[in-house]
Design an enzyme around this catalytic site. Structure first.
Site, mmCIF file in Angstrom:
data_model
loop_
_atom_site.group_PDB
_atom_site.id
_atom_site.type_symbol
_atom_site.label_atom_id
_atom_site.label_comp_id
_atom_site.label_asym_id
_atom_site.label_seq_id
_atom_site.Cartn_x
_atom_site.Cartn_y
_atom_site.Cartn_z
ATOM 1 N N CYS A 51 34.112 44.776 35.762
ATOM 2 C CA CYS A 51 34.962 44.138 36.781
ATOM 3 C C CYS A 51 36.370 43.920 36.235
ATOM 4 O O CYS A 51 36.547 43.347 35.156
ATOM 5 C CB CYS A 51 34.349 42.809 37.215
ATOM 6 S SG CYS A 51 35.433 41.817 38.267
ATOM 7 N N CYS A 54 37.026 39.880 35.913
ATOM 8 C CA CYS A 54 36.240 38.966 35.078
ATOM 9 C C CYS A 54 37.013 38.575 33.805
ATOM 10 O O CYS A 54 37.853 39.350 33.312
ATOM 11 C CB CYS A 54 34.905 39.619 34.699
ATOM 12 S SG CYS A 54 33.616 39.430 35.954
ATOM 13 N N HIS A 124 31.487 35.817 38.389
ATOM 14 C CA HIS A 124 31.555 37.006 39.235
ATOM 15 C C HIS A 124 30.645 36.904 40.455
ATOM 16 O O HIS A 124 30.865 37.584 41.460
ATOM 17 C CB HIS A 124 31.156 38.233 38.390
ATOM 18 C CG HIS A 124 31.293 39.549 39.088
ATOM 19 N ND1 HIS A 124 32.511 40.170 39.291
ATOM 20 C CD2 HIS A 124 30.350 40.370 39.644
ATOM 21 C CE1 HIS A 124 32.312 41.317 39.933
ATOM 22 N NE2 HIS A 124 31.026 41.458 40.153
ATOM 23 N N ASN A 164 40.619 37.960 51.416
ATOM 24 C CA ASN A 164 39.712 38.869 52.122
ATOM 25 C C ASN A 164 38.370 38.798 51.416
ATOM 26 O O ASN A 164 38.268 39.127 50.237
ATOM 27 C CB ASN A 164 40.234 40.309 52.095
ATOM 28 C CG ASN A 164 41.508 40.468 52.891
ATOM 29 O OD1 ASN A 164 41.677 39.856 53.940
ATOM 30 N ND2 ASN A 164 42.422 41.282 52.396
ATOM 31 N N SER A 172 38.505 44.932 47.834
ATOM 32 C CA SER A 172 38.260 46.023 46.882
ATOM 33 C C SER A 172 37.476 45.582 45.655
ATOM 34 O O SER A 172 37.085 46.418 44.837
ATOM 35 C CB SER A 172 39.594 46.638 46.439
ATOM 36 O OG SER A 172 40.404 45.657 45.801
ATOM 37 N N HIS A 175 34.583 40.082 43.048
ATOM 38 C CA HIS A 175 34.851 38.869 42.273
ATOM 39 C C HIS A 175 35.644 37.906 43.153
ATOM 40 O O HIS A 175 36.603 38.301 43.811
ATOM 41 C CB HIS A 175 35.647 39.206 41.013
ATOM 42 C CG HIS A 175 35.716 38.085 40.030
ATOM 43 N ND1 HIS A 175 34.974 38.056 38.871
ATOM 44 C CD2 HIS A 175 36.438 36.928 40.033
ATOM 45 C CE1 HIS A 175 35.231 36.948 38.203
ATOM 46 N NE2 HIS A 175 36.125 36.243 38.895
ATOM 47 N N HIS A 177 38.275 35.936 44.723
ATOM 48 C CA HIS A 177 39.720 35.865 44.485
ATOM 49 C C HIS A 177 40.483 35.910 45.798
ATOM 50 O O HIS A 177 39.968 36.329 46.830
ATOM 51 C CB HIS A 177 40.183 37.024 43.590
ATOM 52 C CG HIS A 177 40.185 38.369 44.271
ATOM 53 N ND1 HIS A 177 39.032 39.078 44.537
ATOM 54 C CD2 HIS A 177 41.208 39.122 44.755
ATOM 55 C CE1 HIS A 177 39.344 40.219 45.148
ATOM 56 N NE2 HIS A 177 40.656 40.259 45.297
ATOM 57 N N GLN A 179 44.938 36.128 47.217
ATOM 58 C CA GLN A 179 46.240 36.653 46.826
ATOM 59 C C GLN A 179 47.352 35.770 47.373
ATOM 60 O O GLN A 179 47.160 35.018 48.322
ATOM 61 C CB GLN A 179 46.417 38.086 47.332
ATOM 62 C CG GLN A 179 45.395 39.069 46.791
ATOM 63 C CD GLN A 179 45.694 40.500 47.190
ATOM 64 O OE1 GLN A 179 46.792 41.014 46.958
ATOM 65 N NE2 GLN A 179 44.725 41.153 47.817
#
Length: 363
Positions: A51, A54, A124, A164, A172, A175, A177, A179
């Site tokens: 990943c 990670c 993760h 997203n 994509s 994990h 996250h 933005q």
């Protein structure tokens, strides 16, 4: 025959964007033989050596993540905008529109900015719905810090925080996250909302969302008008009257707060609890990892000229309709005319409200 909002077609107005949505509740009974998606309930390890997000791992560009233990921020290796690109002169338009291009028909603007990735957790295998309130508080505090830092940049006119979740929403990397994109101009969607805030203030002499959240709290006293999923001292979580997506939701500050940077420590905790409460109910709805796109709408920057009109709120746009494998598509009529939904906002809110506040994995 008496009109029924649960059975008969009608349009609902969205005062935030000054648009309409067609509601067709009777269509929820139609059979479905269309596309189905894979269930999002994949089992992931706590740490994945492959990943890019990670702790301690190398990313695709060769940069290495810190061995982080909490929320972690880095500059996006594949940013949508950059701060150091050349300006686009009017004469450059000829490259794509011809030397005789009319400015009435062909317009272009150069966009500068920066993009950050915000890893919510070193784990993760977790999502927002599975994080503790304390862990979500840390995410909001990082949002506050980065928002203030980006706002201080004189070249930045807008900061967008978003997530997203799930491959169905184009994520994509699984994990957990989000933005943060900072741009030199205010984009179209928030610009519509700001225009509506200003119009409402000019004509009604009050804040649009202050008025709306007060009205929805009053509506919650009757089941037939209740669109509140949950609430606490600082925030109300509602299915908007004008919702487009089946289980769309909005987290709205009860007080007039222009941006995330203004939140007190109490409001930060309440926002964390509201986010946790909504995302847990999302997962519980179909007992799956519920996909969505989420974003904050607020003052474009902390010192923006229109900051006083803006009211902090979070949009959640989830695509699932009937099950973990059947999603809503915005196609056909929705693309050519206006958005359409089957389930009413009241029905969606009632289903989410009835769900357990404890995550199904822990029951």
């Amino acid at each position: 025959m008496e009109f029924s909002f649960s059975d008969h077609s009608h349009r609902r107005y969205n005062p935030l964007t000054q648009t309409w949505v067609l509601c067709s509740p009777h269509r929820a009974k139609r059979p479905w033989l269309g596309q189905t998606e894979e269930n999002q309930n994949e089992q992931r390890p706590q740490y994945d050596p492959q990943c890019y997000l990670c702790p301690g791992n190398k990313r695709a560009t060769g940069a290495q993540n810190e061995n982080y233990k909490a929320t972690y921020v880095f500059t996006n290796d594949y940013s949508a905008v950059h701060s150091n690109q050349p300006s686009c002169a009017p004469s450059d338009l000829a490259q794509v529109a011809g030397s005789d291009a009319s400015s009435d028909l062909f317009r272009v603007e150069s966009v500068r900015g920066q993009c950050k990735v915000v890893c919510f957790s070193p784990r993760h295998d977790l999502t927002l719905a599975e994080l503790t309130v304390e862990e979500i508080k840390q995410i909001v505090q990082v949002w506050q810090q980065i928002y203030k830092e980006m706002s201080a940049d004189p070249t930045i006119e807008y900061v967008q925080l978003f997530e997203n979740k799930g491959s169905m929403m184009g994520c994509s990397n699984p994990h957990p996250h989000g933005q943060m994109w900072a741009l030199s101009d205010v984009p179209s969607e928030p610009a519509k909302e700001i225009a509506s805030f200003k119009d409402f203030s000019d004509t009604k002499h009050s804040c649009l969302l202050c008025s709306y959240v007060t009205a929805e709290q009053a509506n919650s006293s009757e089941e037939s008008t209740n669109r509140v999923i949950l609430q606490n001292d600082s925030f109300a979580v509602v299915v908007p009257f004008w919702a487009v997506w089946p289980f769309e939701a909005m987290i709205v500050a009860k007080d007039h707060v222009s941006h995330v940077g203004q939140l007190s420590s109490k409001q930060v905790e309440d926002l964390a609890r509201a986010m946790q409460g909504l995302t847990i109910r999302y997962d519980n709805l179909f007992q799956s990892s519920f996909p969505y796109s989420m974003g904050l709408h607020q003052s474009p920057t902390a010192n923006h000229a229109d900051a006083e009109y803006c009211h902090l709120h979070l949009h959640f746009y989830p695509p699932l309709l009937r099950s973990a494998t059947v999603r809503k598509f915005l196609v056909g009529f929705e693309m050519m005319a206006e958005p359409q939904r089957d389930l009413t906002a009241e029905q969606a809110a009632a289903r989410l409200r009835a769900l357990s506040p404890a995550h199904y994995k822990h029951n």
